[in-house]
Scaffold this motif. Structure first.
Motif, PDB file in Angstrom:
ATOM      1  N   TYR A   1      16.639   2.499   2.899  1.00  0.00           N
ATOM      2  CA  TYR A   1      15.831   1.607   2.065  1.00  0.00           C
ATOM      3  C   TYR A   1      16.603   1.116   0.843  1.00  0.00           C
ATOM      4  O   TYR A   1      16.489  -0.032   0.454  1.00  0.00           O
ATOM      5  CB  TYR A   1      14.563   2.314   1.567  1.00  0.00           C
ATOM      6  CG  TYR A   1      13.528   2.510   2.640  1.00  0.00           C
ATOM      7  CD1 TYR A   1      12.973   1.422   3.293  1.00  0.00           C
ATOM      8  CD2 TYR A   1      13.097   3.776   2.990  1.00  0.00           C
ATOM      9  CE1 TYR A   1      12.019   1.600   4.270  1.00  0.00           C
ATOM     10  CE2 TYR A   1      12.145   3.954   3.967  1.00  0.00           C
ATOM     11  CZ  TYR A   1      11.609   2.859   4.600  1.00  0.00           C
ATOM     12  OH  TYR A   1      10.668   3.024   5.566  1.00  0.00           O
TER      13      TYR A   1
ATOM     14  N   SER B   1       6.188   3.042   1.222  1.00  0.00           N
ATOM     15  CA  SER B   1       5.087   3.916   1.650  1.00  0.00           C
ATOM     16  C   SER B   1       3.951   3.116   2.273  1.00  0.00           C
ATOM     17  O   SER B   1       3.144   3.654   3.022  1.00  0.00           O
ATOM     18  CB  SER B   1       4.571   4.750   0.471  1.00  0.00           C
ATOM     19  OG  SER B   1       3.814   3.961  -0.422  1.00  0.00           O
ATOM     20  N   GLU B   2       3.901   1.822   1.966  1.00  0.00           N
ATOM     21  CA  GLU B   2       2.889   0.932   2.538  1.00  0.00           C
ATOM     22  C   GLU B   2       3.444   0.096   3.687  1.00  0.00           C
ATOM     23  O   GLU B   2       2.778  -0.814   4.173  1.00  0.00           O
ATOM     24  CB  GLU B   2       2.315   0.034   1.441  1.00  0.00           C
ATOM     25  CG  GLU B   2       1.568   0.838   0.391  1.00  0.00           C
ATOM     26  CD  GLU B   2       0.767  -0.020  -0.567  1.00  0.00           C
ATOM     27  OE1 GLU B   2       0.876  -1.263  -0.517  1.00  0.00           O
ATOM     28  OE2 GLU B   2       0.012   0.563  -1.361  1.00  0.00           O
TER      29      GLU B   2
ATOM     30  N   LEU C   1       9.976   2.235  -3.392  1.00  0.00           N
ATOM     31  CA  LEU C   1       9.452   3.442  -2.760  1.00  0.00           C
ATOM     32  C   LEU C   1       7.959   3.278  -2.480  1.00  0.00           C
ATOM     33  O   LEU C   1       7.465   3.615  -1.402  1.00  0.00           O
ATOM     34  CB  LEU C   1       9.713   4.658  -3.649  1.00  0.00           C
ATOM     35  CG  LEU C   1       9.254   6.002  -3.119  1.00  0.00           C
ATOM     36  CD1 LEU C   1       9.988   6.359  -1.826  1.00  0.00           C
ATOM     37  CD2 LEU C   1       9.477   7.076  -4.164  1.00  0.00           C
ATOM     38  N   HIS C   2       7.248   2.728  -3.450  1.00  0.00           N
ATOM     39  CA  HIS C   2       5.819   2.456  -3.275  1.00  0.00           C
ATOM     40  C   HIS C   2       5.597   1.476  -2.118  1.00  0.00           C
ATOM     41  O   HIS C   2       4.753   1.708  -1.245  1.00  0.00           O
ATOM     42  CB  HIS C   2       5.229   1.885  -4.572  1.00  0.00           C
ATOM     43  CG  HIS C   2       3.852   1.360  -4.412  1.00  0.00           C
ATOM     44  ND1 HIS C   2       2.748   2.179  -4.335  1.00  0.00           N
ATOM     45  CD2 HIS C   2       3.387   0.091  -4.270  1.00  0.00           C
ATOM     46  CE1 HIS C   2       1.660   1.441  -4.167  1.00  0.00           C
ATOM     47  NE2 HIS C   2       2.026   0.174  -4.129  1.00  0.00           N
ATOM     48  N   GLN C   3       6.360   0.391  -2.121  1.00  0.00           N
ATOM     49  CA  GLN C   3       6.220  -0.608  -1.064  1.00  0.00           C
ATOM     50  C   GLN C   3       6.593  -0.023   0.299  1.00  0.00           C
ATOM     51  O   GLN C   3       5.976  -0.339   1.310  1.00  0.00           O
ATOM     52  CB  GLN C   3       7.063  -1.838  -1.380  1.00  0.00           C
ATOM     53  CG  GLN C   3       6.585  -2.627  -2.601  1.00  0.00           C
ATOM     54  CD  GLN C   3       5.218  -3.237  -2.421  1.00  0.00           C
ATOM     55  OE1 GLN C   3       4.195  -2.574  -2.534  1.00  0.00           O
ATOM     56  NE2 GLN C   3       5.196  -4.526  -2.120  1.00  0.00           N
TER      57      GLN C   3
END
Length: 70
Positions: free
Chosen positions: A67, A56-57, A52-54
């Protein structure tokens, strides 16, 4: 009064940059998040959070079903 709850208090949010890169690479190559979790000896939820973090980037490739496949 609405009692407050701290969520995900047992999750490990710490990832090394190299570890994140490998998790992202495996995901982008089609590996299921549960298999990535086994490979890194992490909880599946922690891998989902990392992805999720990746995402968002903009570092996670889209898949046919989104995803994360469940």
């Amino acid at each position: 009064m609405n009692e407050q709850v701290i969520i995900l208090d047992n999750a490990n949010f710490m990832f090394g940059k190299v570890e994140l890169a490998h998790i992202t690479k495996f995901h982008n190559e089609g590996m299921h998040y549960k298999e990535i979790a086994k490979k890194f000896k992490r909880e599946p939820l922690e891998i989902v959070l990392a992805l999720l973090h990746q995402a968002s980037e903009g570092k996670v490739s889209l898949r046919t079903f989104g995803y994360i496949q469940v």
